[in-house]
Write a protein that holds these residues in place. Structure first.
Motif, mmCIF file in Angstrom:
data_model
loop_
_atom_site.group_PDB
_atom_site.id
_atom_site.type_symbol
_atom_site.label_atom_id
_atom_site.label_comp_id
_atom_site.label_asym_id
_atom_site.label_seq_id
_atom_site.Cartn_x
_atom_site.Cartn_y
_atom_site.Cartn_z
ATOM 1 N N GLU A 47 0.917 -1.233 -0.079
ATOM 2 C CA GLU A 47 0.008 0.005 -0.113
ATOM 3 C C GLU A 47 0.887 1.228 -0.016
ATOM 4 O OE1 GLU A 47 -3.218 0.493 2.849
ATOM 5 O OE2 GLU A 47 -3.296 -1.620 2.964
ATOM 6 N N ASP A 48 1.957 1.308 0.821
ATOM 7 C CA ASP A 48 2.823 2.466 0.944
ATOM 8 C C ASP A 48 3.606 2.680 -0.595
ATOM 9 O OD1 ASP A 48 2.026 2.740 3.555
ATOM 10 O OD2 ASP A 48 3.714 1.449 4.319
ATOM 11 N N TRP A 50 2.248 2.145 -3.531
ATOM 12 C CA TRP A 50 1.159 2.570 -4.523
ATOM 13 C C TRP A 50 0.866 4.000 -4.137
ATOM 14 C CZ3 TRP A 50 -3.480 4.625 -3.517
ATOM 15 C CH2 TRP A 50 -4.485 4.836 -4.662
ATOM 16 N N LEU A 51 1.008 4.297 -2.757
ATOM 17 C CA LEU A 51 0.713 5.566 -2.208
ATOM 18 C C LEU A 51 1.663 6.605 -2.817
ATOM 19 C CD1 LEU A 51 -1.535 7.268 -0.819
ATOM 20 C CD2 LEU A 51 -0.224 6.994 1.245
ATOM 21 N N VAL A 52 2.773 6.443 -2.585
ATOM 22 C CA VAL A 52 3.987 7.193 -3.015
ATOM 23 C C VAL A 52 4.160 7.360 -4.688
ATOM 24 C CG1 VAL A 52 6.463 7.228 -3.137
ATOM 25 C CG2 VAL A 52 5.429 6.585 -0.841
ATOM 26 N N ARG A 53 3.879 6.268 -5.431
ATOM 27 C CA ARG A 53 4.057 6.227 -6.818
ATOM 28 C C ARG A 53 2.869 7.081 -7.322
ATOM 29 N NH1 ARG A 53 7.563 2.514 -9.181
ATOM 30 N NH2 ARG A 53 8.418 1.136 -7.995
ATOM 31 N N THR A 54 1.751 6.938 -6.959
ATOM 32 C CA THR A 54 0.593 7.802 -7.290
ATOM 33 C C THR A 54 0.271 9.119 -6.753
ATOM 34 O OG1 THR A 54 -0.938 6.804 -6.113
ATOM 35 C CG2 THR A 54 -0.563 5.794 -8.236
ATOM 36 N N CYS A 55 0.691 9.371 -5.682
ATOM 37 C CA CYS A 55 0.478 10.888 -5.062
ATOM 38 C C CYS A 55 1.520 11.513 -5.306
ATOM 39 C CB CYS A 55 -0.186 10.461 -3.514
ATOM 40 S SG CYS A 55 -1.784 9.543 -3.696
ATOM 41 N N LEU A 56 2.628 11.101 -5.193
ATOM 42 C CA LEU A 56 3.750 12.227 -5.138
ATOM 43 C C LEU A 56 4.268 12.493 -6.310
ATOM 44 C CD1 LEU A 56 5.531 10.942 -2.034
ATOM 45 C CD2 LEU A 56 4.063 12.850 -2.057
#
Length: 56
Positions: A47-48, A50-56
């Motif tokens: 999850e982390d 995915w969050l870093v790749r799509t939101c940052l």
């Protein structure tokens, strides 16, 4: 004299290109490799990441 050089050129051409290359069998064109076992760590969902790749 021109006819003999033309005949020689024609003879050389027929010697080189006079017939088709040998046929290649279908079995010789296929490369088979054994499949490797799937690596569960490679396809694990994080999850982390995915969050870093799509939101940052």
């Amino acid at each position: 004299m021109a006819a003999s050089s033309t005949d020689a050129a024609e003879m050389a051409r027929r010697t080189r290109f006079g017939r088709l290359p040998e046929r290649i069998r279908l079995e010789d064109t296929i490369e088979e490799r054994p499949a490797i076992a799937p690596d569960p760590a490679r396809d694990a969902y994080n999850e982390d990441e995915w969050l870093v790749r799509t939101c940052l």
